[in-house]
Scaffold this active site. Sequence first.
Site, PDB file in Angstrom:
ATOM      1  N   SER A 112       0.871  -1.128  -0.074  1.00 45.78           N
ATOM      2  CA  SER A 112       0.138  -0.118  -0.096  1.00 45.78           C
ATOM      3  C   SER A 112       0.756   1.202   0.088  1.00 45.78           C
ATOM      4  CB  SER A 112      -0.899  -0.304   1.231  1.00 45.78           C
ATOM      5  OG  SER A 112      -1.782   0.798   1.250  1.00 45.78           O
ATOM      6  N   HIS A 113       0.688   2.082   1.071  1.00 45.04           N
ATOM      7  CA  HIS A 113       1.379   3.586   1.205  1.00 45.04           C
ATOM      8  C   HIS A 113       2.972   3.454   1.607  1.00 45.04           C
ATOM      9  CE1 HIS A 113      -1.009   2.101   4.714  1.00 45.04           C
ATOM     10  NE2 HIS A 113      -0.168   2.849   5.329  1.00 45.04           N
ATOM     11  N   ASP A 276      -2.296   6.550  -3.469  1.00 43.11           N
ATOM     12  CA  ASP A 276      -1.205   5.995  -2.674  1.00 43.11           C
ATOM     13  C   ASP A 276      -0.377   4.783  -3.544  1.00 43.11           C
ATOM     14  OD1 ASP A 276      -3.214   3.973  -2.515  1.00 43.11           O
ATOM     15  OD2 ASP A 276      -2.296   3.329  -0.665  1.00 43.11           O
ATOM     16  N   ASP A 278      -0.723   1.511  -3.995  1.00 43.38           N
ATOM     17  CA  ASP A 278      -1.508   0.779  -4.585  1.00 43.38           C
ATOM     18  C   ASP A 278      -2.875   1.253  -5.300  1.00 43.38           C
ATOM     19  OD1 ASP A 278      -2.411   0.674  -2.088  1.00 43.38           O
ATOM     20  OD2 ASP A 278      -3.143  -1.150  -2.309  1.00 43.38           O
ATOM     21  N   ASP A 280      -5.579   2.677  -3.773  1.00 44.31           N
ATOM     22  CA  ASP A 280      -6.738   2.581  -3.144  1.00 44.31           C
ATOM     23  C   ASP A 280      -7.071   3.767  -2.264  1.00 44.31           C
ATOM     24  OD1 ASP A 280      -5.053   1.557  -1.228  1.00 44.31           O
ATOM     25  OD2 ASP A 280      -6.012  -0.131  -0.681  1.00 44.31           O
ATOM     26  N   ARG A 281      -6.038   4.679  -1.932  1.00 43.68           N
ATOM     27  CA  ARG A 281      -6.148   5.824  -1.064  1.00 43.68           C
ATOM     28  C   ARG A 281      -6.343   6.893  -1.888  1.00 43.68           C
ATOM     29  NH1 ARG A 281      -2.895   5.415   4.754  1.00 43.68           N
ATOM     30  NH2 ARG A 281      -3.644   3.013   5.132  1.00 43.68           N
ATOM     31  N   LYS A 375     -11.599  -0.172  -1.418  1.00 42.29           N
ATOM     32  CA  LYS A 375     -11.626   1.368  -1.579  1.00 42.29           C
ATOM     33  C   LYS A 375     -10.646   1.762  -2.790  1.00 42.29           C
ATOM     34  CE  LYS A 375      -7.484   1.828   1.804  1.00 42.29           C
ATOM     35  NZ  LYS A 375      -7.419   0.905   2.703  1.00 42.29           N
TER      36      LYS A 375
HETATM   37  C1  G1P Z   1      -4.251   1.277   8.041  1.00 43.00           C
HETATM   38  C2  G1P Z   1      -5.254   2.190   8.213  1.00 43.00           C
HETATM   39  C3  G1P Z   1      -6.631   1.294   7.757  1.00 43.00           C
HETATM   40  C4  G1P Z   1      -6.542   0.795   6.551  1.00 43.00           C
HETATM   41  C5  G1P Z   1      -5.328   0.007   6.415  1.00 43.00           C
HETATM   42  C6  G1P Z   1      -5.045  -0.636   5.104  1.00 43.00           C
HETATM   43  O1  G1P Z   1      -4.505   0.126   9.063  1.00 43.00           O
HETATM   44  O2  G1P Z   1      -5.812   2.638   9.545  1.00 43.00           O
HETATM   45  O3  G1P Z   1      -7.813   2.178   8.033  1.00 43.00           O
HETATM   46  O4  G1P Z   1      -7.441  -0.140   6.338  1.00 43.00           O
HETATM   47  O5  G1P Z   1      -4.422   0.647   6.645  1.00 43.00           O
HETATM   48  O6  G1P Z   1      -5.051   0.585   4.212  1.00 43.00           O
HETATM   49  P1  G1P Z   1      -3.837   0.294  10.393  1.00 43.00           P
HETATM   50  O7  G1P Z   1      -2.326   0.394  10.374  1.00 43.00           O
HETATM   51  O8  G1P Z   1      -4.128   1.060  11.167  1.00 43.00           O
HETATM   52  O9  G1P Z   1      -4.101  -1.263  10.924  1.00 43.00           O
HETATM   53 ZN    ZN Z   2      -3.329   1.441  -0.430  1.00 40.73          ZN
END
Ligand code: G1P
Ligand code: ZN
Length: 542
Positions: A112-113, A276, A278, A280-281, A375
């Site tokens: 992800s990010h 981000d 991938d 999704d954000r 998302k």
């Molecule tokens: C974090 C975000 C959560 C999101 C997840 C994946 O998870 O808080 O809302 O779904 O990344 O993108 P966390 O690190 O808080 O468990």
């Molecule tokens: Zn992501």
Amino acid sequence: MIQQIATRPYSDQRPGTSGLRKKVPVFAQENYAENFIQSVFDSLSGFAGKTLVIGGDGRYYNDVVIQKAIRMAAANGFARVLVGRGGILSTPAASHVIRKYGAFGGLILSASHNPGGPNEDFGIKYNISNGGPAPESITEAVFARTGKIERYLTVDTPDIDLGMIGATQVEDMTVEIIDPVADYATLMEELFDFDAIRALFAGGFSMVFDAMHAVTGPYATEILVRRLGAPEGTVINGAPLPDFGGHHPDPNLVHARHLYDAVMGPDAPDFAAASDGDGDRNLILGRGIFVTPSDSLALLAANAHLAPAYRGGLAGIARSMPTSAAADRVAEKLGVAAFETPTGWKFFGNLLDAGKVTICGEESAGTGSDHVREKDGLWAVLLWLNILAVRSEPVLDIVNAHWREYGRNYYTRHDYEGVDSAAAAGFMSGLQASLESLGGRQSNGLVVTRADSFAYRDPVDDSLTENQGLRIFFEGGSRVVFRLSGTGTSGATIRLYVERYESDPHALDQDPQATLAPLIEAANALTGFKAAIGRETPDVVT
Ligand code: G1P
Ligand code: ZN
């Protein structure tokens, strides 16, 4: 020929909030990725002869794991795999491809990010046939399997050329390399009024979209520039790079600060957005304003009917528990149900599949709808554009009008990262034990009404998920929430979520950090969290 390779279990392969995430050197250990992928396959049944989707965000190590996954899918009996060209599929695009082609499931390779590179993060997530992240029943079965695994199945074939659209055979399985963008772009065209958005750009509307050298570059260029006529240069950092150019591909006010500065500065664009690693954000900014993800969810829900896909109204709205209650107020006004789920997109899947909700969101810059089961960053950007095209008002005015109508949920999240894991766990268990004694206590002029540990009973399958964050509620509807992150790859991250509702029309333009500071002080006085974790200030404020 199918090969059976002996292996030994690793003890640290429990999927977190969003799949298994580790540093690349951890994933590069002998058979580490293979063990996890085989454990996924071993936890599923009925996929013989079916299709598997494989895609990723293009980060470092994607190419290596994709080749392994293709061989293992062939050896385990899949009939077909669909792979995005270059190994690329944004997470929402992968979700769409799984649904569109009736796949059995998909493997999404992403962290992800989080940053990418030889010493940065990598991840593997399994998604089920609805296109969404596997529910906990599956992820826990996968984890159990990783503890026992003794062999994995693969085939001995040369690497597949991922660069060419077309089909190849690997033993009895067909590998189809597909255009990663086309299906997704077409879906967006079906959901939104592209003519209206095209007219908006033709009228001189200015926008910056920062793809952060991550997966959305090709998607944003195709959709915004080629299909919607936004000027060249609208998409910045549009070439996906394995290390995201050395940056955190996290579209927040820290890592996309330049966009915030741009909309606050002279000659600000009308609109700015980012996505981000991938895809999704989303980050949403208008001239003179940052729209918090919680507000964005509420605003999108309140205005969704302006886009063709949502003209018929919403079935309901769901948000994760730490997300502000702004969306609940919209649901109330629309007369539809509001749901509060644990953190993580996987909890929305059942509600979406059952037709109970249409739009979902999280405070962590995630918004989406029933069009896929993830998302979707660009979806949020396009829904905003559709709304802006129809309303012909600046973002700032739309947000202000929303607050005047519904009141404002002041909101912030403070992250304490890389905290000593034992100290973090100790703090959380200590607070958990003292929750009942907090009710009625007063601090900093604020009175605690109650405190609890959030648990969720899924209204569709009745499953119970506990320990999803410790909540302290105050008189007047304010709250603070402490929650341990489930996505970190080093130490512990404690997230402190803070919210206060304001309905006074003359008090809607305060500085969120200033207006929420007394709540944070009260939370610290009541729990002693700063001393417990040895930190004075948060690492990230969003
Ligand atoms: C974090 C975000 C959560 C999101 C997840 C994946 O998870 O808080 O809302 O779904 O990344 O993108 P966390 O690190 O808080 O468990
Ligand atoms: Zn992501």
